[in-house]
Design a protein around this motif. Structure first.
Motif, mmCIF file in Angstrom:
data_model
loop_
_atom_site.group_PDB
_atom_site.id
_atom_site.type_symbol
_atom_site.label_atom_id
_atom_site.label_comp_id
_atom_site.label_asym_id
_atom_site.label_seq_id
_atom_site.Cartn_x
_atom_site.Cartn_y
_atom_site.Cartn_z
ATOM 1 N N ASP A 156 0.463 -1.728 0.020
ATOM 2 C CA ASP A 156 -0.038 0.088 -0.304
ATOM 3 C C ASP A 156 0.627 1.641 0.039
ATOM 4 O OD1 ASP A 156 -3.373 -1.228 1.067
ATOM 5 O OD2 ASP A 156 -1.467 -2.687 1.475
ATOM 6 N N VAL A 157 2.091 0.708 -0.863
ATOM 7 C CA VAL A 157 2.253 2.119 -1.442
ATOM 8 C C VAL A 157 1.951 4.149 -1.591
ATOM 9 C CG1 VAL A 157 4.879 3.521 -2.016
ATOM 10 C CG2 VAL A 157 4.399 1.084 -1.101
ATOM 11 N N HIS A 158 0.940 3.523 -2.836
ATOM 12 C CA HIS A 158 0.325 4.095 -2.813
ATOM 13 C C HIS A 158 1.223 5.672 -3.645
ATOM 14 C CE1 HIS A 158 -3.927 3.085 -1.976
ATOM 15 N NE2 HIS A 158 -3.455 2.420 -0.814
ATOM 16 N N ILE A 159 1.797 5.136 -4.866
ATOM 17 C CA ILE A 159 2.507 6.234 -5.394
ATOM 18 C C ILE A 159 1.917 7.012 -6.279
ATOM 19 C CG2 ILE A 159 4.233 6.066 -7.463
ATOM 20 C CD1 ILE A 159 5.230 4.306 -6.687
ATOM 21 N N GLY A 160 1.817 8.768 -6.627
ATOM 22 C CA GLY A 160 0.461 9.278 -6.340
ATOM 23 C C GLY A 160 0.491 10.149 -5.601
ATOM 24 N N GLY A 161 0.801 11.535 -5.855
ATOM 25 C CA GLY A 161 0.655 12.935 -5.317
ATOM 26 C C GLY A 161 1.746 12.814 -4.149
ATOM 27 N N LEU A 162 1.808 13.036 -2.648
ATOM 28 C CA LEU A 162 2.940 13.188 -1.885
ATOM 29 C C LEU A 162 3.588 12.140 -2.282
ATOM 30 C CD1 LEU A 162 1.419 14.940 0.829
ATOM 31 C CD2 LEU A 162 2.387 16.309 -0.683
ATOM 32 N N VAL A 163 3.203 10.403 -2.618
ATOM 33 C CA VAL A 163 4.544 9.779 -2.711
ATOM 34 C C VAL A 163 4.901 9.416 -3.913
ATOM 35 C CG1 VAL A 163 4.472 7.075 -2.581
ATOM 36 C CG2 VAL A 163 2.888 8.217 -0.767
ATOM 37 N N ASP A 164 5.742 10.781 -4.462
ATOM 38 C CA ASP A 164 6.888 10.775 -5.449
ATOM 39 C C ASP A 164 7.830 10.139 -5.363
ATOM 40 O OD1 ASP A 164 7.875 12.539 -3.449
ATOM 41 O OD2 ASP A 164 7.253 13.951 -4.153
ATOM 42 N N LYS A 165 8.780 10.484 -6.564
ATOM 43 C CA LYS A 165 9.863 9.513 -6.263
ATOM 44 C C LYS A 165 11.164 9.367 -5.124
ATOM 45 C CE LYS A 165 13.962 10.271 -9.780
ATOM 46 N NZ LYS A 165 14.565 11.005 -11.414
ATOM 47 N N THR A 166 10.780 11.403 -4.484
ATOM 48 C CA THR A 166 11.976 11.228 -3.282
ATOM 49 C C THR A 166 11.451 10.169 -2.316
ATOM 50 O OG1 THR A 166 12.051 13.479 -4.396
ATOM 51 C CG2 THR A 166 12.583 13.096 -1.230
ATOM 52 N N PHE A 167 10.193 10.241 -2.720
ATOM 53 C CA PHE A 167 9.608 9.355 -1.183
ATOM 54 C C PHE A 167 10.359 7.726 -1.501
ATOM 55 C CE2 PHE A 167 6.856 6.313 -0.140
ATOM 56 C CZ PHE A 167 5.902 6.572 1.861
ATOM 57 N N ILE A 168 10.037 7.391 -2.805
ATOM 58 C CA ILE A 168 10.376 5.833 -3.254
ATOM 59 C C ILE A 168 12.183 5.908 -3.017
ATOM 60 C CG2 ILE A 168 10.732 4.103 -5.076
ATOM 61 C CD1 ILE A 168 7.465 5.075 -3.805
ATOM 62 N N ALA A 169 13.192 6.992 -3.874
ATOM 63 C CA ALA A 169 14.374 6.751 -3.691
ATOM 64 C C ALA A 169 14.533 6.285 -2.363
ATOM 65 C CB ALA A 169 14.733 7.830 -4.126
ATOM 66 N N ASN A 170 14.057 7.038 -0.900
ATOM 67 C CA ASN A 170 14.316 7.364 0.187
ATOM 68 C C ASN A 170 13.941 5.745 1.042
ATOM 69 O OD1 ASN A 170 16.019 9.860 0.678
ATOM 70 N ND2 ASN A 170 13.916 10.885 0.496
ATOM 71 N N LEU A 171 13.078 5.507 0.570
ATOM 72 C CA LEU A 171 12.324 4.165 0.893
ATOM 73 C C LEU A 171 12.847 2.868 0.598
ATOM 74 C CD1 LEU A 171 10.198 2.559 2.262
ATOM 75 C CD2 LEU A 171 8.519 2.176 -0.250
ATOM 76 N N VAL A 172 13.811 2.668 -0.622
ATOM 77 C CA VAL A 172 15.126 2.271 -1.537
ATOM 78 C C VAL A 172 16.160 1.967 -0.979
ATOM 79 C CG1 VAL A 172 16.241 1.209 -3.708
ATOM 80 C CG2 VAL A 172 13.191 2.232 -3.873
ATOM 81 N N LYS A 173 16.724 3.177 -0.593
ATOM 82 C CA LYS A 173 17.736 3.503 0.561
ATOM 83 C C LYS A 173 17.715 1.853 1.687
ATOM 84 C CE LYS A 173 19.255 7.101 -1.846
ATOM 85 N NZ LYS A 173 19.472 9.096 -1.188
ATOM 86 N N ARG A 174 16.887 2.179 2.755
ATOM 87 C CA ARG A 174 16.391 2.122 3.335
ATOM 88 C C ARG A 174 15.929 0.835 3.356
ATOM 89 N NH1 ARG A 174 12.062 3.986 8.183
ATOM 90 N NH2 ARG A 174 12.395 2.149 10.124
ATOM 91 N N VAL A 175 15.367 0.393 2.818
ATOM 92 C CA VAL A 175 15.620 -1.111 2.122
ATOM 93 C C VAL A 175 16.115 -1.745 2.165
ATOM 94 C CG1 VAL A 175 14.117 -2.534 1.188
ATOM 95 C CG2 VAL A 175 12.656 -0.768 1.850
ATOM 96 N N ASN A 176 17.506 -1.107 1.586
ATOM 97 C CA ASN A 176 18.769 -1.752 0.896
ATOM 98 C C ASN A 176 19.732 -2.002 1.838
ATOM 99 O OD1 ASN A 176 17.930 -1.888 -1.850
ATOM 100 N ND2 ASN A 176 18.861 -0.360 -1.882
ATOM 101 N N THR A 177 19.194 -1.508 3.160
ATOM 102 C CA THR A 177 20.480 -1.802 4.470
ATOM 103 C C THR A 177 19.991 -2.969 4.933
ATOM 104 O OG1 THR A 177 19.067 0.171 6.000
ATOM 105 C CG2 THR A 177 20.555 1.211 4.355
ATOM 106 N N LEU A 178 18.924 -3.325 4.948
ATOM 107 C CA LEU A 178 18.053 -4.567 5.846
ATOM 108 C C LEU A 178 19.105 -5.666 5.126
ATOM 109 C CD1 LEU A 178 14.448 -3.441 5.787
ATOM 110 C CD2 LEU A 178 16.775 -3.314 7.780
ATOM 111 N N ASN A 179 19.293 -5.539 4.530
ATOM 112 C CA ASN A 179 19.829 -7.449 3.641
ATOM 113 C C ASN A 179 19.180 -8.373 3.574
ATOM 114 O OD1 ASN A 179 22.455 -5.871 3.756
ATOM 115 N ND2 ASN A 179 22.221 -6.211 5.587
ATOM 116 N N ALA A 180 17.862 -8.067 2.652
ATOM 117 C CA ALA A 180 17.175 -9.028 2.155
ATOM 118 C C ALA A 180 17.174 -10.122 1.760
ATOM 119 C CB ALA A 180 15.490 -8.321 1.933
#
Length: 372
Positions: A156-180
């Motif tokens: 339920d990320v809901h890309i659109g409006g306030l959930v934009d490129k910057t939001f997703i870029a920061n999210l991806v950086k955080r996920v990548n630190t978790l070594n999934a």
């Protein structure tokens, strides 16, 4: 026509709630007429904000600051309505308490000031909560699993409006630190037209994990050309599970990851979930199923060890979670459905509508599955 009907009903409800707040809360405050006039003017402007939001919801040309201001009124009205209910309750107690008029008047003024302060504070806290994504860690034991695996779930990320490129870029950086070991996205990723969603979606190419990223559609994808979304997500190196499964991990030591279309497909008679097809060839091996809505668990008639869902947002703004519970069997967190099946419900990584959360934080789920 469908939008006009929905908009009419929705705006009518918002107008009635605003009228209720004005009559049952603002009118009863021990404030000057001038202050109460300003409060009612705020309510009116807020209501016009709801109307404006209906028109800018899918218009990316609106600057983020304006979109932010116009997306708040829905949440403000809901929270003020709840505050009004509590105000009425405590005012009733004060009126029925056997004390002198002078003392009762003192308590009533204290209630008025406290109610306005608390209402303002709760709205501010809800806005603050929406900006901060919590990492929820949970361990799940699975029978016949030989190795442990770390699954990162977004939903339920809901890309659109306030959930934009910057939001997703920061999210991806955080996920990548978790070594999934794998990353899964359990629906409602896109909530705008594809031509507007592409810049944000492109950031998902940077997600890294040992066995890749997997996606299933949610009900909101059906509103924005579900096939176009599937095709574009696949082009990013993310595998959409369309009533199918893949094997994750080393041979005989891993598990099957399956995914189904959302149950919204039953309404439009297209992209219909098919569990039998999704689990084809999985035999008696450990199985993790991605299904957007928790209530799909009622359709499961085969052995599935773990279901990962989203959709509910955990209620997003309490006490809305109580209403969600009327439609969905599980609202958030890990739940034991029966002897064979557990289900984890992600509260949503983004938000829908107002950028507000109360009693249900945005989350990234770190789910570690281990041998039972």
């Amino acid at each position: 026509m469908r939008f006009i009907i929905f908009a009419t009903i929705f705006l009518s409800v918002m107008a009635l709630l605003s009228l209720f707040i004005s009559r049952r809360f603002i009118r009863k405050l021990h404030f000057s007429k001038r202050v109460k006039r300003y409060l009612n003017l705020f309510l009116l402007v807020n209501l016009f904000g709801v109307v404006a939001y209906m028109f800018v919801r899918y218009n990316p040309s609106v600057p983020n600051w304006a979109y932010f201001l116009l997306s708040l009124p829905i949440g403000i009205i809901f929270l003020l309505f709840i505050a009004t209910i509590f105000y009425e309750f405590f005012a009733f107690i004060i009126n029925k308490t056997p004390v002198s008029e002078k003392r009762r008047d003192f308590f009533k003024k204290g209630l008025d000031i406290g109610a306005v302060a608390v209402a303002g504070s709760i709205n501010a806290k809800a806005m603050y909560n929406a900006k901060h994504i919590e990492l929820e860690k949970v361990t799940v034991k699975i029978k016949k699993l030989k190795n442990s695996y770390k699954i990162i779930q977004l939903s339920d990320v809901h890309i659109g409006g306030l959930v934009d490129k910057t939001f997703i870029a920061n999210l991806v950086k955080r996920v990548n630190t978790l070594n999934a070991d794998i990353v899964v996205i359990t629906g409602d990723l896109v909530d705008t037209k594809m031509k507007y969603a592409k810049p944000a979606l492109d950031e998902l190419k940077n997600l890294s994990s040992k066995y890749g990223t997997y996606f299933i559609v949610g009900n909101h994808e059906y509103f924005h050309d579900v096939q176009a979304i599937i095709n574009y997500v696949n082009s990013l190196g993310i595998k959409t599970l369309e009533n199918e499964n893949v094997y994750i991990g080393e041979k005989d030591k891993g598990f099957y990851l399956a995914g189904v279309y959302d149950i919204f497909g039953n309404r439009i008679n297209a992209y219909i979930p098919d569990l039998k097809k999704a689990l084809e060839g999985t035999d008696d091996a450990p199985k993790v199923l991605l299904a957007h809505q928790p209530r799909y668990i009622k359709e499961i008639d085969q052995k599935v060890d773990l279901v990962l869902s989203g959709h509910t947002h955990g209620g997003q703004i309490a006490p809305f979670n109580l209403l969600v519970k009327l439609q969905q069997p599980y609202v958030k967190g890990l739940n034991q459905h029966n002897e064979d099946t557990q289900i984890y419900v992600n509260k949503g990584t983004g938000f829908w509508g107002p950028p507000m959360r109360l009693g249900a934080s945005s989350e990234i789920s770190e789910i570690t599955i281990i041998p039972a």
